[in-house]
Design a protein around this motif. Structure first.
Motif, PDB file in Angstrom:
ATOM      1  N   ARG A  45       0.820  -1.211   0.000  1.00  0.00           N
ATOM      2  CA  ARG A  45       0.000   0.000   0.000  1.00  0.00           C
ATOM      3  C   ARG A  45       0.850   1.257   0.000  1.00  0.00           C
ATOM      4  NH1 ARG A  45       2.304   2.221   3.388  1.00  0.00           N
ATOM      5  NH2 ARG A  45       2.297   2.007   5.654  1.00  0.00           N
ATOM      6  N   GLY A  50      -1.999  11.219   6.082  1.00  0.00           N
ATOM      7  CA  GLY A  50      -2.623  10.677   7.295  1.00  0.00           C
ATOM      8  C   GLY A  50      -1.669   9.664   7.900  1.00  0.00           C
ATOM      9  N   ASP A 188      -2.902  -0.324   7.178  1.00  0.00           N
ATOM     10  CA  ASP A 188      -2.198  -1.147   6.185  1.00  0.00           C
ATOM     11  C   ASP A 188      -3.049  -2.333   5.757  1.00  0.00           C
ATOM     12  OD1 ASP A 188      -0.270   0.597   6.995  1.00  0.00           O
ATOM     13  OD2 ASP A 188       1.010  -0.901   7.948  1.00  0.00           O
ATOM     14  N   LEU A 232      10.000  -2.372  12.184  1.00  0.00           N
ATOM     15  CA  LEU A 232       9.157  -1.779  13.236  1.00  0.00           C
ATOM     16  C   LEU A 232       9.263  -2.584  14.524  1.00  0.00           C
ATOM     17  CD1 LEU A 232       5.794  -0.774  11.572  1.00  0.00           C
ATOM     18  CD2 LEU A 232       7.961   0.415  11.669  1.00  0.00           C
TER      19      LEU A 232
HETATM   20  C1  GLA Z   1       2.842   1.509   9.944  1.00  0.00           C
HETATM   21  C2  GLA Z   1       1.673   0.969  10.755  1.00  0.00           C
HETATM   22  C3  GLA Z   1       0.371   1.672  10.380  1.00  0.00           C
HETATM   23  C4  GLA Z   1       0.520   3.192  10.408  1.00  0.00           C
HETATM   24  C5  GLA Z   1       1.765   3.628   9.663  1.00  0.00           C
HETATM   25  C6  GLA Z   1       2.049   5.098   9.831  1.00  0.00           C
HETATM   26  O1  GLA Z   1       2.700   1.195   8.594  1.00  0.00           O
HETATM   27  O2  GLA Z   1       1.533  -0.411  10.544  1.00  0.00           O
HETATM   28  O3  GLA Z   1      -0.676   1.243  11.217  1.00  0.00           O
HETATM   29  O4  GLA Z   1       0.503   3.650  11.724  1.00  0.00           O
HETATM   30  O5  GLA Z   1       2.924   2.918  10.097  1.00  0.00           O
HETATM   31  O6  GLA Z   1       1.021   5.867   9.304  1.00  0.00           O
END
Ligand code: GLA
Length: 403
Positions: A45, A50, A188, A232
């Motif tokens: 994606r 946002g 996501d 992450l």
């Molecule tokens: C990651 C998280 C999402 C979102 C983005 C930042 O992709 O998985 O949920 O918070 O960061 O927008």
């Protein structure tokens, strides 16, 4: 699992690439296991704007793209599972019922999908699966959501479990929370499962309502790779930012009745509360509140085709991510700033969780050659790396391509 960097692909090459990826995954499956029961395409994606507002129940503007993971799946007669990553040769041997081993690195998503799908009762049988694709990992294009949701979608179809796409998206989010240790929002997973060709998704993360907004044909979405990668789960910064937002929210909730999430907090409220907040907590919360307003501005600008207002929202989003939310990095800052200097670029910003990955740039199609030339020059001269630019097409969400 996936190639570390994407090649330079234009929209016309995409169809060929997709067919090749699909054929490759199918043929690895056929060599190992025979004919698959079904083949699933699960896209990555983009997010127009946002960023880091989904977990605060705000509105986001993502879309599914023409970069995906393909999964070939077949049911077994026993309760074992064998999952193979076509790109790396890594194999996961597990039981459909039990917690899987911790390796390979993607095992948590696979075992997590099995576990969350088994929540309402054991799955009927084990499976074999081969997956692979052209979605780079750690690049902010949500390869983990594509893998988790693609697998859950495939198993749901294979075993007739009856979950709808939104339920599968929430399931994918639970996999991140409980199995990968990332306290993410739901953007996501929804984008990957519910994307639509040529459209971005205006998703309200509070009530999970959504609608599709068209992007004008003369606007292109270009992604440029910073060549910086992050995980992450491993670096913990995503969860630290979440915790800072929660800390600010708790302080606001104690002051203002009716506040449930940062979505409910106005600029005036946060300014009132500022003296009682740690500076970093104030900055994170202020960013989220401002970003949410920028999403609303961007939606209105898209509808009336006001490129100046849309571009300013994108550019301001980057500034907020850089200075207030503090999740950018020098390479992303350089790329976004250089893009903005090109005539015909509407706006440019870092995209996704941050600390690396891609910038997203909205650019008028006739300015694409100038944009590419500028990015190539900056990538080589400033970042010291070969440019990787992807003009991406908004695509349909997860689908069964053959059965
Ligand atoms: C990651 C998280 C999402 C979102 C983005 C930042 O992709 O998985 O949920 O918070 O960061 O927008």
């Amino acid at each position: 699992m996936l190639p570390g960097a994407c090649r330079l692909v234009s929209a016309v090459d995409v169809h060929v690439t997709e067919e090749l990826q699909q054929a490759r995954v199918r043929s690895v499956f056929e060599r190992r296991f025979g004919r698959p029961d079904l083949l699933v395409r699960s896209p990555g994606r983009i997010n127009l704007i946002g960023e880091h507002v989904d977990a605060s129940l705000g509105i986001v503007l993502p879309g599914a793209i023409d970069r995906a993971i393909w999964l070939a799946l077949g049911a077994r007669t026993d309760r074992g599972c064998r999952v193979l990553a076509a790109d790396t040769g890594e194999v996961l041997e597990a039981s459909i019922d039990g917690p899987g081993p911790a390796a390979p690195p993607w095992a948590a998503y696979v075992a997590g999908a099995f576990a969350e799908l088994s929540g309402a009762g054991p799955l009927p049988a084990g499976v074999q699966c081969v997956f692979g694709g052209d979605l780079p990992i750690g690049a902010g294009l949500s390869s983990s959501a594509a893998l988790t949701c693609g697998l859950a979608y495939g198993l749901n179809a294979l075993f007739g479990l009856g979950h709808d796409r939104m339920a599968l998206a929430r399931l994918g989010q639970r996999v991140e929370h409980h199995h990968a240790g990332v306290q993410c929002g739901v953007m996501d997973q929804v984008a990957s499962l519910l994307g639509r060709a040529g459209r971005v998704l205006r998703l309200d993360c509070r009530d999970l309502t959504y609608r599709y907004l068209p992007l004008a044909d003369d606007l292109a979405i270009a992604l440029c790779d910073s060549h910086v990668r992050r995980s992450l789960a491993a670096d913990g910064t995503y969860n630290r930012r979440r915790a800072e937002c929660e800390e600010g929210l708790a302080a606001l909730r104690s002051r203002v009745p009716g506040v449930v999430s940062l979505r409910d907090v106005t600029a005036a409220m946060i300014e009132d509360a500022r003296p009682s907040l740690a500076p970093a907590v104030y900055a994170r919360c202020r960013y989220v509140i401002d970003e949410h307003q920028r999403v609303l501005t961007a939606c209105a600008a898209l509808a009336r085709r006001d490129d100046d207002a849309l571009g300013e929202a994108l550019n301001a989003s980057h500034r907020g991510l850089q200075h207030d939310f503090e999740v950018s990095c020098p390479a992303l800052d350089v790329l976004a700033e250089a893009a903005r200097g090109v005539q015909g670029v509407v706006g440019s910003r870092m995209m996704g969780a941050g600390f690396g990955g891609y910038t997203i740039t909205l650019v008028r199609r006739d300015a694409l050659p100038a944009y590419r030339a500028r990015m190539a020059e900056v990538s080589r001269r400033v970042l010291g790396s070969e440019p990787v630019i992807h003009e991406c097409r908004l695509s349909d969400g997860t689908e069964i391509v053959t059965s």
